[in-house]
Enzyme design. Structure first.
Site, PDB file in Angstrom:
ATOM      1  N   ASP A   1       0.803  -1.210   0.000  1.00  0.00           N
ATOM      2  CA  ASP A   1       0.000   0.000   0.000  1.00  0.00           C
ATOM      3  C   ASP A   1       0.848   1.278   0.000  1.00  0.00           C
ATOM      4  OD1 ASP A   1      -2.594   0.882   0.106  1.00  0.00           O
ATOM      5  OD2 ASP A   1      -2.402   1.380   2.243  1.00  0.00           O
TER       6      ASP A   1
ATOM      7  N   HIS B   1       7.753  10.476  17.504  1.00  0.00           N
ATOM      8  CA  HIS B   1       7.374  11.823  17.068  1.00  0.00           C
ATOM      9  C   HIS B   1       7.440  12.852  18.199  1.00  0.00           C
ATOM     10  CE1 HIS B   1       6.114   9.460  13.772  1.00  0.00           C
ATOM     11  NE2 HIS B   1       4.891   9.187  14.183  1.00  0.00           N
TER      12      HIS B   1
END
Ligand code: BG6
Length: 442
Positions: free
Chosen positions: A17, A216
């Site tokens: 994907d 993050h």
């Protein structure tokens, strides 16, 4: 504008994907804007057998990128196949693969003859805890030197995240105040409205601490609090981020899970995986001693928004602050969806009395400069890897240290439940800035 030519981009796991949704469109944009030249090739590789034509149609290649696209099934023979396409000064190999096969894949590439010209790009998760991240880094290092390993943290490619260092080190106004003498607390918030959707099988083995905080949010924290680097070279910036991570400790934390999470597809019905986490951390160095850093992140919350709030210390109870209720200054870094910086300050309301009010200096990135030229994180990251610039990539040491900070926290079971679509009250009693008011600016 950076541009490259005579480079090969190999995508392993190319039938998946990510290649179709992100990598090929990013390469397509780079090609269309002239940043990758005619003599570059993009080679998809995977277990499926495709002809070049079939691969092009599988990834919906545009006419601009299609001539550069080729396909070779599997790693054996890949080096010779590339050799048949041309001579390339740089080869980047993107691992669009499950992390558990990273080390074996690196070994297979080395065996196939991919050497010094090769840079490998890997996505998180880089391990599951301190031990597994060390082991992964050790095994990758057996086949490729650290300078050729590019670990993606897509937050580093966000414009607003890159702006943090500029704001801090290109403005004489703020630099002197960036310490415990002036700052009361730092708050990092990353709220998401979506739940785990179709990612249950991955997410249930991770949780937000591993999925968001270890990478993050730790990266944003490091940029926000690190010392000034000696130069803007990636190594000099990394040294300073590492120093923050070395000094970082978790003081308190709380974990939450949204109601209904255990019935999500591919989620263990008895799961104790957290979909929400709140942490108080401290940075044990001279600059930050005594300043709490709060982190809050979660899924299926009542709003979407990522912000970093700097709350300055209160003024003494004098003059305009006799009653002690004067709002301290705040700087809000709006990371997304709005991208900008807001500075809260106090002003006089026009008139004859002494009424004062809060006002905002508002910098909105897109109002100031229009939409960014490089919009997608993968465009920026692929371009930097082709150019050999590791500034927006994460080092082995950073990942290991970030895991170490969270060592005590990631394997806990205790949880509170929250309603889907709500914003849980602070489990640590933190006086969170109401960030909702900061996303309407532009
Ligand atoms: C990914 C996480 O790394 O970051 C996801 O795996 C998360 O769970 C996503 O939703 C958030 O990224 P962004 O750019 O949408 O804030």
């Amino acid at each position: 504008m950076k541009s490259v030519d005579h480079s090969a981009i190999v995508i392993l796991g190319a039938s998946g994907d990510l290649a179709r949704r992100k990598l090929i469109p990013a390469l397509d944009s780079l090609k269309q804007s002239g940043r990758i030249g005619e003599n570059c090739v993009v080679v998809g590789s995977g277990r499926k057998e495709f002809s070049d034509e079939e691969f092009r149609s599988h990834v919906d290649a545009s006419p601009a990128i299609a001539p550069l696209l080729h396909y070779h099934a599997g790693i054996p023979g890949l080096k010779a196949y590339l050799g048949g396409l041309g001579r390339f000064e740089t080869v980047i190999v993107f691992f669009s693969l499950p992390p558990k096969v990273y080390a074996d894949t690196a070994a297979a590439l080395e065996e196939e003859g991919f050497g010094e010209e090769t840079r490998i790009i890997v996505e998180k998760p880089f391990g599951y805890d301190v031990e597994s991240s060390r082991e992964l880094n050790r095994r990758l290092a057996e086949h490729f030197p650290e300078v050729n390993i590019y670990r993606i943290d897509h937050y580093l490619a966000k414009e607003a995240v890159q702006n943090i260092l500029v704001f801090r080190f290109a403005n004489s106004l703020f630099y002197p105040t960036w310490n415990s003498g002036y700052i009361e607390s730092i708050q990092i918030n990353a709220s998401e409205e979506l739940g785990v959707e179709s990612r249950g099988s991955y997410f249930d083995g991770a949780g937000v601490l591993r999925d968001m905080v270890q990478n993050h949010l730790m990266q944003m924290l490091s940029l926000m609090t690190m010392e000034a680097p000696v130069t803007l070279e990636s190594e000099d910036i990394r040294v300073q981020k590492v120093n923050v991570l070395k000094a970082l400790e978790v003081v308190r934390f709380a974990r939450g899970q949204y109601e209904g999470y255990r019935s999500e597809p591919m989620v263990d019905p008895d799961s104790t995986t957290e979909t929400y986490a709140e942490l108080e951390l401290r940075i044990r160095n001279f600059r930050w001693e005594g300043v709490p850093v709060y982190i809050r992140t979660g899924k299926a919350l009542g709003r979407k928004g990522t912000e970093i709030g700097i709350r300055f210390k209160k003024l003494p109870k004098l003059l305009y602050n006799h009653d002690g209720n004067l709002e301290p200054n705040r700087i809000i870094f709006q990371i997304q969806p709005t991208t900008g910086i807001v500075i809260d300050h106090t002003v006089k309301v026009p008139g004859t009395d002494r009424t004062i009010a809060q006002s905002q200096l508002d910098f909105c990135l897109s109002d100031a400069f229009g939409p960014p030229v490089v919009e997608d994180a993968y465009q920026r990251l692929l371009m930097d890897a082709l150019d050999g610039d590791r500034t927006l990539y994460v080092s082995a040491q950073e990942t290991e240290l970030a895991w170490k900070v969270l060592e005590e926290v990631v394997n806990q079971d205790e949880l509170f439940l929250y309603r889907r679509g709500s914003m849980p009250k602070s489990a640590l009693g933190v006086d969170w800035i109401d960030f909702t008011g900061y996303q309407s600016g532009c």
